[in-house]
Motif scaffolding. Structure first.
Motif: not given
Length: 284
Positions: A246-261
């Motif tokens: 996957a090289f570097v892959m962004p994560v935008v949600q952890i459980d029920d909490k969104k990150l960075g909109g």
């Protein structure tokens, strides 16, 4: 199309590949593996994977049956035979097939390691940036995660837990702190600082991880290696994970909490760009 695979010195159609039912990789997960990415028909970070393979074999008191030079030639030949431009090469070495099933290791003079390699074609591998949603799960794996063994049942279960929850992957938690993803090293970013767990027996010593952290420091990004909690991750500015595939892959949600909109973070995207650019320069 039938793939050509490699089994113990032979290149064979996948339909003709065979190993013994007494192989200890099959019976006891007594085997190690590596996965190397292929971009433009060349291997990414091959030397790093070869060195980690040697370490994994050594940690399990397993003989190394193939030299680095010969291993590279096998990789190249499989890429050629299967016409791989972008994809993966999977390598597995088990302790081999004993004369019968026994928990005790067989005498090294009486058994030869089993060496298996195959390719997976994945067009567009480098272009795919997919914002990921992850869930948190308990980490109940064995204690030597630094050895890249084929004991992957619980990580597989973790991916299925994520799928059932409508997510893409799971981050594992032990004693209150995140260890790693089911098949990747994990990071958070807070106030511009990249935070990731330090190396130990608790996590895999990722080849992509080492390269990404080196490139981050060369780019004047601040890096801190320490434990962090799920709560801290949920309150971070952004998060991402790294792996060979996957090289570097962004994560935008952890459980029920969104990150960075819910959008990929700037640091993750920049590190992905740097990693791919630099890795292609040293591909073999």
């Amino acid at each position: 199309m039938t793939r050509t695979v490699y089994v113990n010195g032979e290149y064979l159609p996948e339909t003709e590949a065979r190993i013994s039912i007494f192989d200890r990789g099959f019976l006891f997960a007594d085997a190690v593996y590596e996965v190397t990415s292929v971009l433009g028909g060349k291997m990414i970070a091959f030397d790093g994977h070869a060195e980690r393979l040697k370490r994994s074999l050594s940690e399990l008191d397993m003989d190394n049956p193939i030299s680095t030079e010969d291993l590279l030639e096998v990789h190249r030949e499989l890429v050629r035979l299967n016409g791989i431009d972008e994809g993966l090469i999977y390598l597995q070495i088990s302790r081999g097939a004993a004369s019968d099933r026994d928990f005790a290791f067989p005498d090294p003079d009486e058994v030869k390691p089993t060496v298996v390699l195959f390719t997976q074609s994945k067009p567009g591998l480098a272009e795919t940036v997919r914002p990921m949603k992850v869930i948190s799960i308990d980490d109940i794996r064995w204690g030597r995660r630094d050895i890249k063994t084929v004991q992957l049942l619980y990580p597989s279960m973790g991916k299925m837990m994520a799928k059932a929850a409508g997510a893409d992957d799971a981050w594992m938690v032990e004693d209150g702190y995140v260890t790693e993803g089911t098949s990747n090293n994990v990071y958070i970013v807070k106030d511009g600082k990249i935070i990731t767990r330090a190396l130990s027996n608790d996590i895999l010593h990722g080849i992509t991880r080492a390269a990404v952290l080196r490139y981050a420091e060369e780019a004047q990004m601040e890096v801190e290696e320490r434990n962090f909690t799920i709560e801290e991750a949920q309150n971070a500015d952004e998060a991402f994970f790294t792996s060979a595939s996957a090289f570097v892959m962004p994560v935008v949600q952890i459980d029920d909490k969104k990150l960075g909109g819910g959008e990929p973070g700037r640091v993750a995207l920049r590190l992905r760009e740097i990693y791919l650019d630099e890795s292609l320069k040293t591909a073999v």
